[in-house]
Structure formats: structure tokens, C-alpha cells
Design a protein around this motif. Structure first.
Motif, PDB file in Angstrom:
ATOM      1  N   ASN A  18      52.423  -6.595 -25.126  1.00  0.00           N
ATOM      2  CA  ASN A  18      52.453  -5.384 -25.948  1.00  0.00           C
ATOM      3  C   ASN A  18      52.077  -5.778 -27.384  1.00  0.00           C
ATOM      4  OD1 ASN A  18      54.725  -6.597 -27.063  1.00  0.00           O
ATOM      5  ND2 ASN A  18      56.153  -5.358 -25.885  1.00  0.00           N
ATOM      6  N   GLU A  20      53.817  -6.132 -30.045  1.00  0.00           N
ATOM      7  CA  GLU A  20      54.745  -7.101 -30.632  1.00  0.00           C
ATOM      8  C   GLU A  20      54.390  -8.526 -30.205  1.00  0.00           C
ATOM      9  OE1 GLU A  20      59.117  -5.757 -30.831  1.00  0.00           O
ATOM     10  OE2 GLU A  20      58.240  -4.558 -29.228  1.00  0.00           O
ATOM     11  N   TYR A  24      53.156 -11.591 -32.639  1.00  0.00           N
ATOM     12  CA  TYR A  24      53.895 -12.857 -32.615  1.00  0.00           C
ATOM     13  C   TYR A  24      52.961 -14.017 -32.255  1.00  0.00           C
ATOM     14  CZ  TYR A  24      57.722 -16.133 -31.809  1.00  0.00           C
ATOM     15  OH  TYR A  24      58.578 -17.216 -31.875  1.00  0.00           O
ATOM     16  N   TRP A 187      57.393   4.888 -26.568  1.00  0.00           N
ATOM     17  CA  TRP A 187      57.955   4.098 -27.666  1.00  0.00           C
ATOM     18  C   TRP A 187      58.789   4.970 -28.612  1.00  0.00           C
ATOM     19  CZ3 TRP A 187      56.642   5.604 -32.590  1.00  0.00           C
ATOM     20  CH2 TRP A 187      55.519   6.448 -32.705  1.00  0.00           C
ATOM     21  N   ARG A 197      66.048  -0.071 -33.188  1.00  0.00           N
ATOM     22  CA  ARG A 197      64.760  -0.688 -32.873  1.00  0.00           C
ATOM     23  C   ARG A 197      63.730  -0.494 -33.991  1.00  0.00           C
ATOM     24  NH1 ARG A 197      63.596  -1.764 -27.474  1.00  0.00           N
ATOM     25  NH2 ARG A 197      61.402  -1.313 -27.914  1.00  0.00           N
ATOM     26  N   ARG A 200      61.771  -3.527 -35.072  1.00  0.00           N
ATOM     27  CA  ARG A 200      60.744  -3.954 -34.122  1.00  0.00           C
ATOM     28  C   ARG A 200      59.543  -3.026 -34.172  1.00  0.00           C
ATOM     29  NH1 ARG A 200      63.291  -5.007 -28.306  1.00  0.00           N
ATOM     30  NH2 ARG A 200      61.087  -5.432 -27.938  1.00  0.00           N
ATOM     31  N   SER A 203      56.325  -3.409 -36.357  1.00  0.00           N
ATOM     32  CA  SER A 203      55.192  -4.262 -35.968  1.00  0.00           C
ATOM     33  C   SER A 203      53.977  -3.427 -35.566  1.00  0.00           C
ATOM     34  CB  SER A 203      55.589  -5.180 -34.804  1.00  0.00           C
ATOM     35  OG  SER A 203      55.898  -4.415 -33.647  1.00  0.00           O
ATOM     36  N   LEU A 204      54.204  -2.163 -35.188  1.00  0.00           N
ATOM     37  CA  LEU A 204      53.094  -1.329 -34.723  1.00  0.00           C
ATOM     38  C   LEU A 204      52.071  -1.031 -35.821  1.00  0.00           C
ATOM     39  CD1 LEU A 204      55.032   1.123 -32.367  1.00  0.00           C
ATOM     40  CD2 LEU A 204      53.655  -0.864 -31.736  1.00  0.00           C
ATOM     41  N   PHE A 207      50.177  -4.145 -36.469  1.00  0.00           N
ATOM     42  CA  PHE A 207      49.223  -4.391 -35.395  1.00  0.00           C
ATOM     43  C   PHE A 207      47.953  -3.574 -35.613  1.00  0.00           C
ATOM     44  CE2 PHE A 207      47.637  -2.932 -31.188  1.00  0.00           C
ATOM     45  CZ  PHE A 207      47.233  -4.154 -30.673  1.00  0.00           C
TER      46      PHE A 207
END
Length: 220
Positions: A18, A20, A24, A187, A197, A200, A203-204, A207
Motif C-alpha cells: 500500500n 505506506e 517506508y 481508508w 490512525r 498513518r 503518509s497518503l 505519497f
């Protein structure tokens, strides 16, 4: 193709990627190299599919880790296959085993362990001795991929990291209704249900920025 590999006892490593995981991997070269050793990397997240379209390299669609997990359980039940389960809390594992026994009674569960361990020797020894057809690892990234990469040669199995899928199938976490899934906003549903969340989810946008940077630097 993967079902055939399982039938022929070909060692197979699947990464369900995904946004994330992609971020990473771009930040950690060792993890980047690790996941590139996988036999298959699937687009687990609509963000990956959208990014591919932006970069003019479209994909047919999303393949979620949860859907793969359920499909392999269903197929394994039809062909009397065996599995090993690793990850999540013990209560989740206990309930997951009950669900699997009820829905797919022909599947042989050769062993299981929760995701809280400091010494993996007992786990890896059991996998090596039992030789399950499929090993499902729900430790979350990057731990699950690192575990698979390190120990996959112990058994010629399908090895796949599936994040929070144990929690969903066991009933401990509710998956988004089909409407949200069909409209690619699963999501958002998860964020509304679990506001913690938000970190987390940040990160979208990162991205998306990285995708457009790549688009601008990509040779025509």
C-alpha cells in the motif's frame, strides 16, 4: 499462477503493497531491497492504482491483502491444504481459528502463534517440521516482510504478509461496508472508526507528492 505454485510446493513470497509500504521502502533502502526479493508485489490500496495511472503505467485494479487471504483460505479448503497463522493478539488468533474451522473445515491449521514474541525459534521450528502449504504473517510492515525474508527457506510454502487481516476475519475489527469499498474510500471509513490512525494517514498526501515528483522527472 500462485495456486499452481502452491500445488507444486514452490516457495513463494507475496508483498501486499500500500502507499505506506511504498513510502517506508523509499525511506529505508534495506527494506526496499527486501521487498524486491518477493515473487509478487500486489497493489493493496487504491492509492497504488491511482499512482500507476498518473505515471501512465495503469494496473487492472486493486488487490487487497484481506481479499487474497480469504481467497487462499477458500481455495485451500477446496483442495485440503494446510496453513500456519502468525500475528495479532492471542484472543484474535483464538477467534480466527474458530472462524476458519467453521467456514473452511477442510483446511488443516498446523500451528499458530500471536505476534508478541522475542524469540522466534519455537515458531520457525514448528513451521520447518510441519511444512504448511501456506504461511500467513500478520505482524504489520516492516516486521512481517523481514520475518518472511529471513525464514521463508524453512518451508516451500506460500508466505504472505497481510497486516490487520486476522483482526478483520476474526470479527475483532469491522471491515468497511461494500459501498465504501466499491467507491474506493475504505481508508476513510477506517479513519472515521479509528481516529488514532490519522498519523498513518498523513503518509497518503506525501505519497501523492512523491508520485507527481516522479511523473515530472520521468523520461517522456
Amino acid at each position: 499462477m500462485i495456486e499452481q505454485r502452491i500445488q507444486h510446493h514452490q516457495n513463494t513470497f507475496i508483498v501486499t503493497a500500500n502507499p505506506e509500504i511504498v513510502i517506508y521502502a523509499n525511506q529505508h533502502s534495506s527494506y526496499n531491497q527486501l521487498i524486491k526479493r518477493a515473487d509478487y508485489i500486489t497493489p493493496d490500496g487504491i492509492g497504488i492504482v491511482k499512482a500507476a495511472k498518473i505515471l501512465n503505467d495503469p494496473m487492472p485494479g486493486r488487490i487487497s491483502g484481506f481479499d487474497l487471504f480469504v481467497q487462499f483460505l477458500k481455495w485451500g479448503n477446496e483442495h485440503h491444504k494446510s496453513i500456519y497463522l502468525l500475528g495479532s493478539h492471542q484472543a484474535v488468533i483464538d477467534d480466527l481459528i474458530k472462524v476458519i474451522h467453521h467456514r473452511w473445515p477442510n483446511l488443516a491449521i498446523l500451528g499458530s502463534h500471536n505476534g508478541y514474541f522475542s524469540d522466534s525459534r519455537a515458531i520457525t521450528k514448528q513451521i520447518q517440521v510441519k511444512q504448511p502449504d501456506m504461511v500467513f504473517v500478520a505482524l504489520g510492515y516492516p516486521k512481517q516482510e523481514a520475518f518472511i525474508n529471513r525464514y521463508r527457506k524453512l518451508s516451500n510454502s506460500l508466505w504472505i504478509g497481510i497486516g490487520g487481516s486476522f483482526d478483520v476475519l476474526s470479527g475483532h475489527t469491522k471491515r468497511a461496508p461494500q459501498f465504501w469499498i466499491n467507491h474506493h474510500v475504505e481508508w476513510l471509513y477506517r479513519l472515521l472508526k479509528q481516529p488514532q490512525r490519522i498519523g498513518r494517514m498523513m503518509s497518503l498526501p506525501r505519497f501523492l507528492i512523491d508520485v507527481y515528483k516522479q511523473k515530472m522527472t520521468k523520461p517522456k
